[in-house]
Structure formats: C-alpha cells, structure tokens
Write a protein that holds these residues in place. Sequence first.
Motif, PDB file in Angstrom:
ATOM      1  N   GLU A  36      -1.314   2.349 -11.471  1.00 37.22           N
ATOM      2  CA  GLU A  36      -2.105   2.207 -12.691  1.00 37.22           C
ATOM      3  C   GLU A  36      -3.104   3.339 -12.871  1.00 37.22           C
ATOM      4  O   GLU A  36      -3.510   3.647 -13.999  1.00 37.22           O
ATOM      5  CB  GLU A  36      -2.847   0.858 -12.670  1.00 37.22           C
ATOM      6  CG  GLU A  36      -1.964  -0.347 -12.867  1.00 37.22           C
ATOM      7  CD  GLU A  36      -1.221  -0.326 -14.193  1.00 37.22           C
ATOM      8  OE1 GLU A  36      -1.822   0.084 -15.202  1.00 37.22           O
ATOM      9  OE2 GLU A  36      -0.030  -0.704 -14.208  1.00 37.22           O
ATOM     10  N   ASP A  37      -3.510   3.972 -11.776  1.00 38.81           N
ATOM     11  CA  ASP A  37      -4.588   4.962 -11.859  1.00 38.81           C
ATOM     12  C   ASP A  37      -4.335   6.088 -10.861  1.00 38.81           C
ATOM     13  O   ASP A  37      -4.974   6.171  -9.810  1.00 38.81           O
ATOM     14  CB  ASP A  37      -5.934   4.268 -11.567  1.00 38.81           C
ATOM     15  CG  ASP A  37      -7.121   5.192 -11.782  1.00 38.81           C
ATOM     16  OD1 ASP A  37      -6.964   6.212 -12.483  1.00 38.81           O
ATOM     17  OD2 ASP A  37      -8.202   4.889 -11.238  1.00 38.81           O
ATOM     18  N   SER A  80     -12.569   4.566  -5.405  1.00 37.82           N
ATOM     19  CA  SER A  80     -12.676   3.201  -5.913  1.00 37.82           C
ATOM     20  C   SER A  80     -12.245   2.295  -4.766  1.00 37.82           C
ATOM     21  O   SER A  80     -11.677   2.779  -3.774  1.00 37.82           O
ATOM     22  CB  SER A  80     -11.806   3.008  -7.164  1.00 37.82           C
ATOM     23  OG  SER A  80     -10.439   3.201  -6.871  1.00 37.82           O
ATOM     24  N   HIS A 107       0.856  -1.184   0.000  1.00 38.57           N
ATOM     25  CA  HIS A 107       0.000   0.000   0.000  1.00 38.57           C
ATOM     26  C   HIS A 107       0.894   1.237   0.000  1.00 38.57           C
ATOM     27  O   HIS A 107       2.011   1.197   0.520  1.00 38.57           O
ATOM     28  CB  HIS A 107      -0.918   0.027   1.231  1.00 38.57           C
ATOM     29  CG  HIS A 107      -1.836  -1.155   1.328  1.00 38.57           C
ATOM     30  ND1 HIS A 107      -3.086  -1.173   0.769  1.00 38.57           N
ATOM     31  CD2 HIS A 107      -1.677  -2.369   1.907  1.00 38.57           C
ATOM     32  CE1 HIS A 107      -3.664  -2.343   1.005  1.00 38.57           C
ATOM     33  NE2 HIS A 107      -2.819  -3.092   1.691  1.00 38.57           N
ATOM     34  N   ARG A 145      -4.621   9.588  -9.221  1.00 39.04           N
ATOM     35  CA  ARG A 145      -5.762  10.502  -9.211  1.00 39.04           C
ATOM     36  C   ARG A 145      -5.394  11.930  -8.802  1.00 39.04           C
ATOM     37  O   ARG A 145      -5.735  12.882  -9.494  1.00 39.04           O
ATOM     38  CB  ARG A 145      -6.842   9.968  -8.253  1.00 39.04           C
ATOM     39  CG  ARG A 145      -7.416   8.600  -8.623  1.00 39.04           C
ATOM     40  CD  ARG A 145      -8.207   8.644  -9.919  1.00 39.04           C
ATOM     41  NE  ARG A 145      -8.892   7.390 -10.187  1.00 39.04           N
ATOM     42  CZ  ARG A 145     -10.180   7.148  -9.904  1.00 39.04           C
ATOM     43  NH1 ARG A 145     -10.909   8.076  -9.313  1.00 39.04           N
ATOM     44  NH2 ARG A 145     -10.718   5.986 -10.192  1.00 39.04           N
ATOM     45  N   GLU A 150     -13.033   7.763  -0.512  1.00 39.82           N
ATOM     46  CA  GLU A 150     -12.766   6.622  -1.372  1.00 39.82           C
ATOM     47  C   GLU A 150     -13.421   6.834  -2.728  1.00 39.82           C
ATOM     48  O   GLU A 150     -14.620   7.109  -2.817  1.00 39.82           O
ATOM     49  CB  GLU A 150     -13.289   5.336  -0.723  1.00 39.82           C
ATOM     50  CG  GLU A 150     -12.750   4.069  -1.345  1.00 39.82           C
ATOM     51  CD  GLU A 150     -13.111   2.817  -0.560  1.00 39.82           C
ATOM     52  OE1 GLU A 150     -14.277   2.390  -0.655  1.00 39.82           O
ATOM     53  OE2 GLU A 150     -12.232   2.288   0.159  1.00 39.82           O
ATOM     54  N   HIS A 192      -9.048   2.905  -2.699  1.00 41.89           N
ATOM     55  CA  HIS A 192      -8.322   4.046  -3.264  1.00 41.89           C
ATOM     56  C   HIS A 192      -9.007   5.333  -2.812  1.00 41.89           C
ATOM     57  O   HIS A 192     -10.137   5.627  -3.206  1.00 41.89           O
ATOM     58  CB  HIS A 192      -8.320   3.951  -4.791  1.00 41.89           C
ATOM     59  CG  HIS A 192      -7.315   4.843  -5.450  1.00 41.89           C
ATOM     60  ND1 HIS A 192      -6.666   4.500  -6.615  1.00 41.89           N
ATOM     61  CD2 HIS A 192      -6.823   6.071  -5.121  1.00 41.89           C
ATOM     62  CE1 HIS A 192      -5.845   5.462  -6.982  1.00 41.89           C
ATOM     63  NE2 HIS A 192      -5.931   6.435  -6.078  1.00 41.89           N
ATOM     64  N   ALA A 203      -0.334  -1.231  -6.476  1.00 44.60           N
ATOM     65  CA  ALA A 203      -0.607  -1.565  -7.880  1.00 44.60           C
ATOM     66  C   ALA A 203      -1.691  -0.667  -8.453  1.00 44.60           C
ATOM     67  O   ALA A 203      -1.579  -0.182  -9.589  1.00 44.60           O
ATOM     68  CB  ALA A 203      -1.007  -3.034  -7.993  1.00 44.60           C
ATOM     69  N   SER A 204      -2.741  -0.405  -7.667  1.00 39.78           N
ATOM     70  CA  SER A 204      -3.833   0.458  -8.126  1.00 39.78           C
ATOM     71  C   SER A 204      -3.355   1.885  -8.316  1.00 39.78           C
ATOM     72  O   SER A 204      -3.721   2.558  -9.290  1.00 39.78           O
ATOM     73  CB  SER A 204      -4.990   0.431  -7.121  1.00 39.78           C
ATOM     74  OG  SER A 204      -5.520  -0.861  -6.987  1.00 39.78           O
ATOM     75  N   ALA A 216      -3.693   4.209  -1.515  1.00 39.09           N
ATOM     76  CA  ALA A 216      -4.271   3.117  -2.290  1.00 39.09           C
ATOM     77  C   ALA A 216      -3.347   1.920  -2.254  1.00 39.09           C
ATOM     78  O   ALA A 216      -2.158   2.050  -1.918  1.00 39.09           O
ATOM     79  CB  ALA A 216      -4.484   3.560  -3.744  1.00 39.09           C
TER      80      ALA A 216
END
Length: 327
Positions: free
Chosen positions: A248-249, A314, A228, A251, A312, A317, A244-245, A241
Amino acid sequence: MSEGPPLLRVEGVRKYFALTKGILFTQTLGYIKAVDDVSFEIRAGETLGLVGESGCGKTTTSRMILNLEEPTEGRVLVDGEPIHGLKGEALSAYRAKVQAVFQDPWSSLNPRMKVGRTIAEALIVNAVGDKARIHERVRELLLQVGLRPEQAQQYPHEFSGGQRQRVALAAALASRPKLIVLDEPVSALDVSIRAQMMNLLKDIQTQDNVAYLLVAHDLATVRHMADHTVVMYLGKIVEQAPTASLFEDVRHPYTRALFSAVLVAWPGRQEEEIVLKGEVPSPLNPPSGCRFHPRCAWVMPRCSQQEPVLREVSPGHAVACHLFDNA
C-alpha cells in the motif's frame, strides 16, 4: 500473528566470497560481497518474503539459514541457538527442524527412487517408529499434499511438475519441521497450478503452524503468501515491512521500480512507470554510499558518499534511503 520469541533470527549476517587467481600460489584479488549486514526475524506460523533481482543475495542468505554456507560475520539462530558449528546429534536435530523446497523438484528427488522411499528417508534417518509407522506416515503426507497413497510406488518421472513439487513438499514435511525455506517454489509451475500450490502451502501452515522463508522474485506470490516482506539490493536490505503495508505504501526507489516492472494486479491501482538506468553493479566493487545511487532517479549528492541507515519510517516499516532521513 504468532507471539513470543522468534523461531529464526538472522543477526548482522555477511557473506564474502574471495576472488582468487592461481593454483599453487593463490592470490586474492578481492571479495564478492554477496550478503552485507542482513538482519530479520521469523516467528512460528509466519511467512517472510525475501525478494529482489537475481544477484541481490537472497539465495546466499537462504543457504546460510539452511547451514549450507558459513557466514563471514554475524549469526543465524533457530530457537535461540546458533546453527553454524553444530555437529552430531545437534546437527541432525537442526536438519529435522529446518527443511527446504526448491524451485526445481528434480534437485531433491532421486529419479531412481520411488517417491514413497524419498518421503520416508527423513523418517528412517531419524528412526521415527517401525516400518508400519513409517508406511502410515508416508500415507498421511501424500494425502496432506493432495496426492493418493498408492502413488508412493511411482517414480518422479511419472508425475507432472506440480505433482513433483507436492512430493518435494511431502518429503520436507516428513520430519515435522518448524521452518521450511521455499526457494521459488511455484515459479517453475504453470500459472494454472501456482494458485493451487500456494493455497496448499497456506493450508499446511495453518494445520502445522510451520514458518516459511519465501525466496521469490514474483511479487504476486509474495503478496498472496507473506506476512512480512524484505527487499534486497546488491547484498543489502533496502526496505522491510508487513506485506500489506509495503504494497500500500512503497517507499524505497528500488522497491518502487520493482513494483512498476510488474503488471497491475488489482483494480484501481496506478503505478508510475520507472525504468532503471544501467546494470546492477558488481558485488566485487559495489558503489560507495548507497549501492542503488547510480541507478536512482532521486539521487542526491550525499547518496554517493554516505551509506543510508535502515530506519523505521512508520510502525514496522523500515527503509534505507536518504530521502527519509528526517521521517
């Protein structure tokens, strides 16, 4: 991933340092808000990466977890027990449970003491067995970190930087801790040695189920090691998050700027170049509303007036940004 209750829980922690003048008649001019309402958890066997620019509050946060600083507000709990205010045997038990490895191993290695004695210190303090048992444990630790047992008779100056970091890790592992705070553990090492050290840390985590708090500014290290990731800016968490999340994304605008400032580390990934304007504001007088708004390319009128809530967007995340108020 480890299940069950968190090993470490940081709850609404704040750390304000008074700015004063005068000696006999001290006058408080204000408060430096080094850490301002930070919360996160780490479970056994997990790694949490804490990242951000210099001055963001990550080192102060780690010092409170190590019980080297008292929080102004909030609590730090290890195994469900608050750590601040511990005394006597309870404090000694905590010191054995939570250890640290710092960026510069010279800060934790006595140059006049053989490394075997340095590693044995925690065992001697905690009365772990007789002399023969301590000697055997030191031998086990040196082998575990990739050094030879006979090197216990050498002094720190006889080792390379990477080897000294291995000695510091062996000393931290001596008391069989549940949590190790890794403060920039590989940033002072040559690039060729960094991967070896990171892989060693991951191997030890697998063997001993130890948790890591990884304090770092190097995103490649965090991506390789952390389960994390928490991103801090000017004392606040702006994004957190699963690693890995996050990679990739991305924010939050500040996190996007951090990512754009580093070299692309994997093929096919195109990052928009983001150049932050201005300097990091002073924690003595942080901006109103969102603390990042004076430097943000997506700033809106309410950003300077209303502080965003970490919400949150997602599963797992969370982002503190008005761009995601309706997410």
